[in-house]
Design an enzyme around this catalytic site. Structure first.
Site, PDB file in Angstrom:
ATOM      1  N   GLY A 206     -62.625 -64.382  35.298  1.00 45.02           N
ATOM      2  CA  GLY A 206     -63.431 -65.525  36.095  1.00 45.02           C
ATOM      3  C   GLY A 206     -63.928 -66.560  35.356  1.00 45.02           C
TER       4      GLY A 206
ATOM      5  NE  ARG B 183     -56.645 -71.418  41.625  1.00 43.92           N
ATOM      6  CZ  ARG B 183     -57.496 -70.436  41.441  1.00 43.92           C
ATOM      7  NH1 ARG B 183     -57.001 -69.402  40.936  1.00 43.92           N
ATOM      8  NH2 ARG B 183     -58.792 -70.372  41.542  1.00 43.92           N
TER       9      ARG B 183
ATOM     10  CB  THR C 228     -55.692 -64.295  38.801  1.00 40.60           C
ATOM     11  OG1 THR C 228     -57.179 -63.483  39.561  1.00 40.60           O
ATOM     12  CG2 THR C 228     -55.703 -65.396  39.704  1.00 40.60           C
TER      13      THR C 228
ATOM     14  CB  THR D  83     -57.643 -62.699  35.995  1.00 42.75           C
ATOM     15  OG1 THR D  83     -58.256 -63.249  37.106  1.00 42.75           O
ATOM     16  CG2 THR D  83     -56.510 -63.740  35.823  1.00 42.75           C
TER      17      THR D  83
HETATM   18  O1  DON Z   1     -58.804 -68.449  38.839  1.00 46.71           O
HETATM   19  C1  DON Z   1     -60.064 -67.793  38.566  1.00 46.71           C
HETATM   20  O2  DON Z   1     -60.763 -68.652  37.820  1.00 46.71           O
HETATM   21  C2  DON Z   1     -60.350 -66.612  39.176  1.00 46.71           C
HETATM   22  N1  DON Z   1     -59.638 -66.331  40.351  1.00 46.71           N
HETATM   23  C3  DON Z   1     -59.942 -65.627  38.222  1.00 46.71           C
HETATM   24  C4  DON Z   1     -60.622 -64.376  38.639  1.00 46.71           C
HETATM   25  C5  DON Z   1     -60.853 -63.369  37.239  1.00 46.71           C
HETATM   26  O3  DON Z   1     -60.479 -63.640  36.439  1.00 46.71           O
HETATM   27  C6  DON Z   1     -61.197 -61.973  37.786  1.00 46.71           C
HETATM   28  N2  DON Z   1     -60.916 -61.055  36.896  1.00 46.71           N
HETATM   29  N3  DON Z   1     -61.041 -60.606  35.761  1.00 46.71           N
END
Ligand code: DON
Length: 556
Positions: free
Chosen positions: A459, A97, A384, A366
């Protein structure tokens, strides 16, 4: 056309005005890879064929997608890789991360989040993460895992999905970064089309350096200086010291047990695993499968469980190096207490679920992929850039896009409101802290044998997409393709709203839920490329979720 998809660019949800498309499935005895990007899936299959294991293939897919699916595939972002070795012993999470730079402060976003700013970038983790996975589990030489990505960066023929994705981001007036346009604009002008050739020579050079010198090439020396210089000239925060200090971690997975299945899932700093296990534990208190999957009561109970787990997410979850995460969250006792607060006929207003969190009244991108090799080693990887194409900044001369993961921190200390903004302490910004994620790469095991590898983008909807797929498989016995295709639902405590995909074939369902007190809204959800494994025959069925693109590729 049966399906009308309207993608709300740059965000994780998209309007889906018809039933979700059917997943494309392929069944094999051999190793298999499923991901959003067809050329990257082929890379993974080639690595398996060359004698690589599932981790080798996952690393190669990770680097390949940085080239072939730049809206989310990355070396400038971060993620989580859940690995279960073939003997089932000691599964791990490779946590890579992004981290807040040392100069980040709690109040970075109090005047408003700027998702497309240099400030929005966290210290990237992907290259260290892939190197750590390789050091622990890799079989093939590191260089061999980067070679296909380098070749693709030197020139590739683009497919329809990539053409669409590039045209969308390039046409968007908020995509202002000159280097981004230099790298991705179509040479000679005009829009991209299927069959066009995309070359990314700077990215090829960057990948070559990483191939030859290892992850240090990205985090120190000339490449690190390039990034730090770009930050300095544009108000960004990342320094060469931040880059040199970055480490990926091996973490214990979060474990759970749901109706006979062991769950191996991501641990903090993603909240996804805890939300998954807590929600399933609550649902285990109810005989879900006594009613059909899309009966109002089933959808209601799932929603109520999600609502309660997300309230705990807001209250307790953050980077475990900064915040003590209570162990009881994934206990059966806690779930029993929460289940007892659910009215089977009526929605509980979210404000009543966690009244101790003061509410203020006011008004991405992501990608996930799954791999299994012929020995049975499983990899579930989500990574992501946060929004589609991250902060839409390309590091000059280095050819890669930066994340905007700093927007995953709680933006305003103390401000939790009905829009879904959270201001609780565990996920406030601090130097060197990892922002809370929702990514939920997960592996399910029954009687010591893997039965499902899954995960999704989306997200805050991610844990709920995984919950839907798990329930479809475990409670409703759906084959993996059906489980992936079936309409999904999402509730995240606040906003107090049940989002759902088109409940095709159940026209009365949304109305019945409204009568129970739910506020409902229709929208698309997730992209869950998954693999189901039949524990009796060992046959693996990979399901490419067609909500975006997606392809299965087998070892043959
Ligand atoms: O780490 C996370 O939870 C977010 N930054 C993920 C973002 C995300 O999934 C956007 N996409 N589709």
């Amino acid at each position: 056309m049966r399906l009308q998809l309207v993608i709300v660019f740059g965000f994780w949800s998209f309007a889906l005005q018809a039933a979700p498309p059917r997943a494309v499935t392929h069944t094999t005895q051999k190793g298999v890879v499923v991901c959003v990007s067809p050329p990257a899936a082929d890379v993974g299959a080639r690595i398996l064929k060359a004698g690589g294991n599932a981790v080798d293939a996952a690393i190669a897919v990770g680097f390949a997608q940085a080239v072939t699916w730049p809206e989310a595939g990355n070396i400038g972002g971060g993620g989580f890789m859940v690995i279960r070795p073939a003997d089932g012993q000691k599964p791990v999470v490779v946590e890579y991360r992004e981290k807040a730079p040392a100069a980040a402060t709690e109040n970075l976003w109090v005047r408003g989040v700027q998702p497309l700013s240099h400030k929005a970038a966290g210290v990237p983790g992907t290259v260290r993460g892939m190197a750590l996975a390789h050091a622990k589990f890799g079989k093939l030489p590191w260089k061999d895992l980067l070679a296909p990505a380098i070749q693709l960066a030197e020139g590739m023929t683009i497919n329809d999905a990539l053409a669409r994705s590039l045209n969308q981001v390039l046409a968007n007036s908020r995509t202002k970064n000159a280097e981004f346009h230099r790298v991705f604009d179509k040479p000679g002008g005009g829009t991209w089309a299927k069959g066009d050739r995309l070359t990314q020579p700077d990215l090829a050079r960057t990948l070559k350096r990483i191939a030859e010198q290892g992850a240090d090439a990205f985090y120190t020396g000339e490449l690190a200086q390039k990034l730090a210089q770009e930050m300095k000239s544009h108000g960004g925060l990342i320094t060469v010291e931040d880059l040199a200090a970055y480490t990926a971690q091996l973490r214990e997975p979060v474990r759970g047990h749901y109706r006979g299945c062991d769950i191996i899932t991501v641990s903090p700093p993603s909240g996804g695993g805890i939300v998954l296990v807590e929600t399933l534990n609550i649902l285990e208190q109810f005989p879900l499968a006594e009613q059909p999957r899309y009966a109002p009561r089933t959808v209601h109970l799932i929603t109520e469980a999600m609502r309660r787990a997300y309230a705990d997410r807001a209250r307790y979850l953050g980077d475990p190096d900064f915040t003590k995460i209570p162990a009881f969250l994934t206990s059966k006792e806690h779930a029993q207490k929460l289940a007892a607060t659910i009215d089977p006929n009526r929605a509980t207003p979210s404000a009543k679920v966690a009244p101790d969190i003061p509410l203020v009244e006011s008004g991405g991108e992501t990608t996930h992929y799954s791999v299994i090799d012929s020995s049975g080693m499983c990899v579930s990887n989500t990574y992501t850039l946060e929004n589609s194409f991250g902060n839409r900044v390309v590091v000059p001369g280095a050819g890669y896009i930066l994340n905007n993961e700093m927007t995953d921190f709680n933006p305003i200390p103390g401000r939790t409101d009905r829009t879904g903004r959270i201001g609780t302490p565990p996920n406030l910004i601090a130097p060197g802290k990892r922002m809370l994620s929702s990514q939920t790469p997960t592996i399910l095991v029954r009687d010591g044998k893997p039965v499902l590898i899954t995960g999704s983008p989306g997200g805050r909807t991610i844990p709920n997409t995984v919950i839907c797929i798990v329930i479809n498989v475990v409670d409703y016995g759906m084959p993996v393709g059906e489980a992936v295709s079936a309409p999904r639902q999402h509730h995240q405590w606040f906003p107090d709203r049940l989002d759902h995909e088109d409940f095709a074939g159940f026209p009365q369902l949304a109305e019945a839920l409204q009568k129970m007190g739910h506020i409902v809204a229709k929208r698309g959800q997730g992209d869950g490329h998954s693999i189901g494994i039949d524990p009796k025959t060992g046959l693996r069925t990979a399901a490419a979720d067609r909500r975006r693109d997606g392809q299965v590729a087998t070892e043959k």
